[in-house]
Design an enzyme around this catalytic site. Sequence first.
Site, PDB file in Angstrom:
ATOM      1  N   GLY A  15       0.788  -1.263   0.054  1.00 43.65           N
ATOM      2  CA  GLY A  15      -0.048   0.056   0.063  1.00 43.65           C
ATOM      3  C   GLY A  15       0.812   1.369   0.168  1.00 43.65           C
ATOM      4  N   ASN A  17       1.500   3.156  -2.836  1.00 42.89           N
ATOM      5  CA  ASN A  17       0.762   4.253  -3.526  1.00 42.89           C
ATOM      6  C   ASN A  17      -0.648   4.865  -2.662  1.00 42.89           C
ATOM      7  OD1 ASN A  17       1.719   4.617  -6.201  1.00 42.89           O
ATOM      8  ND2 ASN A  17       2.187   2.305  -6.009  1.00 42.89           N
ATOM      9  N   ARG A  68     -15.756 -14.654  -7.723  1.00 40.30           N
ATOM     10  CA  ARG A  68     -15.751 -13.443  -8.091  1.00 40.30           C
ATOM     11  C   ARG A  68     -17.009 -12.544  -8.144  1.00 40.30           C
ATOM     12  NH1 ARG A  68     -12.926 -11.489 -13.774  1.00 40.30           N
ATOM     13  NH2 ARG A  68     -14.878 -12.364 -14.606  1.00 40.30           N
ATOM     14  N   MET A  93      -4.064  -6.657  -7.070  1.00 39.49           N
ATOM     15  CA  MET A  93      -3.910  -7.617  -8.128  1.00 39.49           C
ATOM     16  C   MET A  93      -4.602  -8.766  -8.626  1.00 39.49           C
ATOM     17  SD  MET A  93      -0.679  -6.321  -8.187  1.00 39.49           S
ATOM     18  CE  MET A  93       0.148  -7.424  -9.259  1.00 39.49           C
ATOM     19  N   ARG A  94      -6.060  -8.409  -8.712  1.00 39.27           N
ATOM     20  CA  ARG A  94      -7.217  -9.124  -8.985  1.00 39.27           C
ATOM     21  C   ARG A  94      -7.682  -8.539 -10.193  1.00 39.27           C
ATOM     22  NH1 ARG A  94     -10.052 -13.085  -6.559  1.00 39.27           N
ATOM     23  NH2 ARG A  94      -8.497 -12.933  -5.019  1.00 39.27           N
ATOM     24  N   HIS A 110      -0.009   1.475 -13.172  1.00 39.89           N
ATOM     25  CA  HIS A 110       0.815   0.162 -13.923  1.00 39.89           C
ATOM     26  C   HIS A 110       2.370   0.587 -13.951  1.00 39.89           C
ATOM     27  CE1 HIS A 110       1.297  -3.468 -15.622  1.00 39.89           C
ATOM     28  NE2 HIS A 110       2.101  -2.948 -16.520  1.00 39.89           N
ATOM     29  N   GLU A 144     -10.374  -4.407 -20.583  1.00 38.00           N
ATOM     30  CA  GLU A 144      -8.906  -5.287 -21.116  1.00 38.00           C
ATOM     31  C   GLU A 144      -8.084  -4.991 -20.262  1.00 38.00           C
ATOM     32  OE1 GLU A 144      -6.525  -6.066 -24.980  1.00 38.00           O
ATOM     33  OE2 GLU A 144      -8.352  -4.845 -25.325  1.00 38.00           O
ATOM     34  N   GLU A 175       6.068   6.444  -9.112  1.00 37.71           N
ATOM     35  CA  GLU A 175       4.450   6.207  -9.046  1.00 37.71           C
ATOM     36  C   GLU A 175       3.806   7.046  -8.038  1.00 37.71           C
ATOM     37  OE1 GLU A 175       3.483   2.153  -8.677  1.00 37.71           O
ATOM     38  OE2 GLU A 175       5.386   1.319  -9.691  1.00 37.71           O
TER      39      GLU A 175
END
Length: 194
Positions: A15, A17, A68, A93-94, A110, A144, A175
């Site tokens: 965490g 960021n 999900r 990360m999901r 990213h 996407e 970042e």
Amino acid sequence: MTRRIETAILISGRGSNMAALIEAARAPDYPAHIGLVISDRADAGGLALAREAGVEALAIDAKAAGGRTAFEAALDAALLARKIELICLAGFMRILSPAFVGRWPALNIHPSLLPAYKGLDTHARALADGVSEHGCTVHWVSPELDSGEIVAQARVPVMTGDDPDRLAARVLVAEHALYRSALAQVGRRLLAGG
Ligand code: GAR
């Protein structure tokens, strides 16, 4: 009180960021308020950091939720209950379903200069290619992976002797600054009705 964009941050790990955004949002003129942090992992270090900073932090485990669809329904409920208007993914990360992405405006950070190096292991892949410049991107989340509209990018030089960890550490500093300014830019645009 000045209106701000009610924002939630989704994390999966340490965490840093997230912490940079929480810190930025302390400024009285910052256009986003961080009202909630959610992790998909109960052991994410960022949960404790968020709570120390006075931000409500929840863990919603996807497996425990029952997959999900149930996980995203739990996310929906938490976000709706806090009147969240914008999501920031920060080391989350999901992969989110197209339906969820269609319901919630979300930014992601990213660690590459997209469209180069989508996916994982961006630093090792950039080094293996011998690039002289690497960096990071804040973009809108689209169905996407790592492909939505780019909001902002920061370039970082690759140095002689870099390994993936050294390069990642240099990119991470960029970042934090990039995400703070990108959220400010997006927040101002949303407040202006755009
Ligand atoms: C950051 O480098 C972020 O760009 C990356 O994970 C790290 C999280 O660090 N995100 C991705 O790779 C998303 N695919 P943090 O938890 O300290 O912010």
